[in-house]
Design an enzyme around this catalytic site. Sequence first.
Site, PDB file in Angstrom:
ATOM      1  N   GLY A 372      30.490  43.398  38.750  1.00  0.00           N
ATOM      2  CA  GLY A 372      30.578  42.579  37.533  1.00  0.00           C
ATOM      3  C   GLY A 372      31.946  42.775  36.926  1.00  0.00           C
ATOM      4  N   HIS A 395      32.039  36.991  45.253  1.00  0.00           N
ATOM      5  CA  HIS A 395      32.556  38.359  45.447  1.00  0.00           C
ATOM      6  C   HIS A 395      32.708  39.075  44.112  1.00  0.00           C
ATOM      7  CE1 HIS A 395      36.385  37.037  43.967  1.00  0.00           C
ATOM      8  NE2 HIS A 395      37.082  38.037  44.466  1.00  0.00           N
TER       9      HIS A 395
END
Length: 473
Positions: A372, A395
């Site tokens: 994140g 990704h």
Amino acid sequence: MENKRINGNDLLALGYKENRALGIALKINSKRHGLKRDEMLQKFKEVLADPESFSEDAIFEPLAKALLFPEEKDTNIIPLKESTDAYAVYGEEHIEEGARKQMDVAMRLPVSVAGALMPDAHQGYGLPIGGVLATENAIIPYAVGVDIGCRMALSIFDMEDVALLEKHDWLKKIILQNTRFGAGNGFLKHERLDHEVLENPLFQEIPFISNLKDKAWTQLGSSGGGNHFVEFGSINFEQEDQELGIPAGKYLALLTHSGSRGLGATIAGHYTKLAKELCKLPYQAQHLAYLGMDTEAGQEYWNAMNLAGDYASACHEVIHEKVLKDLGVDRMAKIENHHNFAWKEQYKGKELMVHRKGATPAAEGVLGIIPGSMASDGFLVRGKGVESSINSASHGAGRQMSRTQAIKNLKKQDMLQMLNDQGVTLIGSNMDEAPMAYKDIHTVMAAQEDLVDIVANFSPKIVRMADDGSRED
DNA sequence: ATGTCC
């Protein structure tokens, strides 16, 4: 502001059009030729108004010719397809138009067979970041990207995550001692470790790669700059994962994100240049120049790309082994996956070259890590193997603000508050990597719930990134 | 992304 580099928008404002001449003007501008910004702009204005008088100018002749003969076609230019099949877009409502347009162009290459955009997609160079492109018998250096083989690696230790609180200072010291950050930076000569990747025959066979061996050795196990990081955090398995053999619980884990450093960057630059010489494409597609897999150049790039990938993997291995040794505990699992790479894969019964530029492989059952931000959860995931995504997922969260926007608009105090709220210790970094500069990871994960299953959540707690103070020029 | 374009 006075010294701001002239860009495409400045030229459009002067009356230039989005065409070959614009590209040539930018190329001339990038060489500066000893002209100040204002002088260069004035010249561009004059050439546009009267190209004829510059048709023998030492600097501006190519631009004048392009303006005088705009329709003159280079017969070597490979035309794009008029129309293409549709491609899947995940999380479309959060993807900027620029990324869509770049993907549209990529789909029109004569070698393109299929494509997809991941929910973290944003505009890049050539192929957008978060773009997946499958081609037939061709490989595109800029669809792989500059940081070849950039990847995530996760070690899960046999240690409860409470160590992050109880042994915080010790863990912080382990990161500080075993990692190196910053562009150009690596380890000192006496600190260097050997690794079999440095024995790859390409270091003997290809002269420019041979010249990179010493730097590659110095930078082995370093992390670089930008969005790269090394972090300790807590990984939470809500339930046992039988394949990994990990019982439900919260464990100490190390997550790293970095790539192939100077070695990969130089390889990328070399073959992009070569591809552009060998494969002339129309202006809007020129960065997507490709190399045939049945050509010497294509094979050489394939081998060099794989070397850069192996090197990136070795860099993570060195970091994880050093940390493992200092921790002195058992490791329960290590997971690794790369992006910015091209793979030979089966798609609808045919072998294609699948480029994932900032996209995670997500074939059925394949593990991957989707981070994140420094202050929000990342995820250990297992791919579902969805064909329309070309077996891919995002990704990361993806940027919602450019680096310049973030530095200009975000407040350091807000970032520090956010880190404090999440109990995150940050070493280094800069405002362009602030959590608020990224999309909400939960929104991004929701947009790709068809593509991956979540295995575990990872919360960063001690994060190291490059300190921007090291590049002030 | 990278120590700043042949």
